[in-house]
Write a protein that holds these residues in place. Structure first.
Motif, PDB file in Angstrom:
ATOM      1  N   ALA A 226       0.771  -1.374  -0.174  1.00  0.00           N
ATOM      2  CA  ALA A 226      -0.071  -0.060  -0.042  1.00  0.00           C
ATOM      3  C   ALA A 226       0.924   1.288  -0.196  1.00  0.00           C
ATOM      4  CB  ALA A 226      -0.884   0.075   1.247  1.00  0.00           C
ATOM      5  N   LYS A 227       0.380   2.172  -0.627  1.00  0.00           N
ATOM      6  CA  LYS A 227       1.073   3.549  -0.713  1.00  0.00           C
ATOM      7  C   LYS A 227       0.382   4.500   0.306  1.00  0.00           C
ATOM      8  CE  LYS A 227       3.085   3.332  -5.252  1.00  0.00           C
ATOM      9  NZ  LYS A 227       3.894   3.991  -5.904  1.00  0.00           N
ATOM     10  N   ILE A 228       1.248   5.026   1.147  1.00  0.00           N
ATOM     11  CA  ILE A 228       0.836   5.999   2.155  1.00  0.00           C
ATOM     12  C   ILE A 228       1.122   7.487   1.842  1.00  0.00           C
ATOM     13  CG2 ILE A 228       0.990   6.655   4.500  1.00  0.00           C
ATOM     14  CD1 ILE A 228       1.967   3.680   4.828  1.00  0.00           C
ATOM     15  N   VAL A 229       0.136   8.390   2.072  1.00  0.00           N
ATOM     16  CA  VAL A 229       0.347   9.929   1.617  1.00  0.00           C
ATOM     17  C   VAL A 229       0.952  10.540   3.188  1.00  0.00           C
ATOM     18  CG1 VAL A 229      -0.670  11.895   1.104  1.00  0.00           C
ATOM     19  CG2 VAL A 229      -1.532   9.788   0.055  1.00  0.00           C
ATOM     20  N   HIS A 230       1.797  11.330   2.655  1.00  0.00           N
ATOM     21  CA  HIS A 230       2.378  12.234   3.896  1.00  0.00           C
ATOM     22  C   HIS A 230       2.309  13.498   3.027  1.00  0.00           C
ATOM     23  CE1 HIS A 230       4.160   9.128   6.496  1.00  0.00           C
ATOM     24  NE2 HIS A 230       4.480   8.380   5.385  1.00  0.00           N
ATOM     25  N   SER A 231       1.749  14.594   3.861  1.00  0.00           N
ATOM     26  CA  SER A 231       1.559  15.629   3.667  1.00  0.00           C
ATOM     27  C   SER A 231       2.759  16.737   4.223  1.00  0.00           C
ATOM     28  CB  SER A 231       0.166  16.210   4.066  1.00  0.00           C
ATOM     29  OG  SER A 231      -0.083  17.491   3.617  1.00  0.00           O
ATOM     30  N   VAL A 232       3.377  17.605   3.380  1.00  0.00           N
ATOM     31  CA  VAL A 232       4.213  18.480   3.496  1.00  0.00           C
ATOM     32  C   VAL A 232       3.656  19.897   3.223  1.00  0.00           C
ATOM     33  CG1 VAL A 232       5.553  18.072   1.719  1.00  0.00           C
ATOM     34  CG2 VAL A 232       6.495  19.113   3.781  1.00  0.00           C
ATOM     35  N   ARG A 233       4.135  21.057   3.981  1.00  0.00           N
ATOM     36  CA  ARG A 233       3.720  22.377   3.484  1.00  0.00           C
ATOM     37  C   ARG A 233       5.072  22.960   3.505  1.00  0.00           C
ATOM     38  NH1 ARG A 233      -1.399  23.532   4.966  1.00  0.00           N
ATOM     39  NH2 ARG A 233      -2.227  22.093   6.727  1.00  0.00           N
TER      40      ARG A 233
ATOM     41  N   ASP B 187      11.811  10.596  -5.208  1.00  0.00           N
ATOM     42  CA  ASP B 187      13.164  10.191  -5.505  1.00  0.00           C
ATOM     43  C   ASP B 187      14.291  10.961  -4.460  1.00  0.00           C
ATOM     44  OD1 ASP B 187      12.404   9.054  -7.992  1.00  0.00           O
ATOM     45  OD2 ASP B 187      12.894  10.478  -9.098  1.00  0.00           O
ATOM     46  N   TYR B 188      13.850  12.196  -4.189  1.00  0.00           N
ATOM     47  CA  TYR B 188      14.753  13.148  -3.355  1.00  0.00           C
ATOM     48  C   TYR B 188      14.666  12.160  -1.827  1.00  0.00           C
ATOM     49  CZ  TYR B 188      15.280  17.023  -6.208  1.00  0.00           C
ATOM     50  OH  TYR B 188      15.567  18.104  -7.184  1.00  0.00           O
ATOM     51  N   ILE B 189      13.629  11.944  -1.408  1.00  0.00           N
ATOM     52  CA  ILE B 189      13.588  11.123  -0.124  1.00  0.00           C
ATOM     53  C   ILE B 189      14.247   9.869  -0.247  1.00  0.00           C
ATOM     54  CG2 ILE B 189      11.953   9.882   1.436  1.00  0.00           C
ATOM     55  CD1 ILE B 189      10.020  12.511   0.638  1.00  0.00           C
ATOM     56  N   LEU B 190      14.058   9.053  -1.180  1.00  0.00           N
ATOM     57  CA  LEU B 190      14.873   7.714  -1.383  1.00  0.00           C
ATOM     58  C   LEU B 190      16.278   8.049  -1.105  1.00  0.00           C
ATOM     59  CD1 LEU B 190      14.908   4.653  -1.667  1.00  0.00           C
ATOM     60  CD2 LEU B 190      14.405   5.127  -4.014  1.00  0.00           C
ATOM     61  N   ALA B 191      16.716   9.079  -2.060  1.00  0.00           N
ATOM     62  CA  ALA B 191      18.272   9.189  -2.051  1.00  0.00           C
ATOM     63  C   ALA B 191      18.701   9.664  -0.722  1.00  0.00           C
ATOM     64  CB  ALA B 191      18.447  10.589  -3.176  1.00  0.00           C
ATOM     65  N   GLY B 192      17.969  10.426   0.025  1.00  0.00           N
ATOM     66  CA  GLY B 192      18.157  11.023   1.244  1.00  0.00           C
ATOM     67  C   GLY B 192      18.240   9.910   2.486  1.00  0.00           C
ATOM     68  N   LEU B 193      17.613   8.898   2.228  1.00  0.00           N
ATOM     69  CA  LEU B 193      17.306   7.610   3.157  1.00  0.00           C
ATOM     70  C   LEU B 193      18.534   6.507   2.679  1.00  0.00           C
ATOM     71  CD1 LEU B 193      13.384   7.102   3.225  1.00  0.00           C
ATOM     72  CD2 LEU B 193      14.819   7.925   5.069  1.00  0.00           C
ATOM     73  N   GLN B 194      18.998   6.489   1.434  1.00  0.00           N
ATOM     74  CA  GLN B 194      19.929   5.561   1.149  1.00  0.00           C
ATOM     75  C   GLN B 194      21.327   6.408   1.746  1.00  0.00           C
ATOM     76  OE1 GLN B 194      19.223   5.389  -3.165  1.00  0.00           O
ATOM     77  NE2 GLN B 194      18.081   3.438  -2.730  1.00  0.00           N
ATOM     78  N   GLN B 195      21.562   7.628   1.466  1.00  0.00           N
ATOM     79  CA  GLN B 195      22.515   8.422   1.996  1.00  0.00           C
ATOM     80  C   GLN B 195      22.772   8.186   3.457  1.00  0.00           C
ATOM     81  OE1 GLN B 195      22.709  12.197   1.325  1.00  0.00           O
ATOM     82  NE2 GLN B 195      24.794  12.795   2.204  1.00  0.00           N
TER      83      GLN B 195
END
Length: 97
Positions: A28-35, A61-69
């Motif tokens: 399942a995909k989960i929605v996270h909201s950001v302002r 893509d940015y979040i995945l790259a940050g998590l991998q880093q």
């Protein structure tokens, strides 16, 4: 066209002999909201357009790259900006004098 009694009979059936267990269903995909400030949002949309993708996909893509880093960094490693590094070096030199 099937009438309601046939549909209900199918739903009420307890015969599972032809059933199949599905184990490889997508997660399942989960929605996270950001302002975001307006200028960040505009920059994000412009970059997504430049790359031919959507802002949502670009953020993924940015979040995945940050998590991998972060997961590749040794324990106790802290990431700071270049400007903060220069400030820390300048402060250390000033204190050493």
């Amino acid at each position: 066209m099937t009438d309601n009694s046939e549909i209900q009979a199918a739903l009420d059936s307890r015969d599972w002999t032809g059933a199949e267990v599905v184990t490889d269903r997508p997660r399942a995909k989960i929605v996270h909201s950001v302002r975001l400030p307006a200028e960040w949002s505009e920059a994000l949309e412009a970059e997504a357009d430049r790359r031919g993708t959507t802002p949502s996909r670009l953020m993924q893509d940015y979040i995945l790259a940050g998590l991998q880093q972060d997961s590749a960094a040794p324990e106790g490693t802290v990431t700071i900006s270049r400007a903060a590094l220069h400030q820390a070096i300048d402060a250390a030199l000033m204190n050493a004098a």
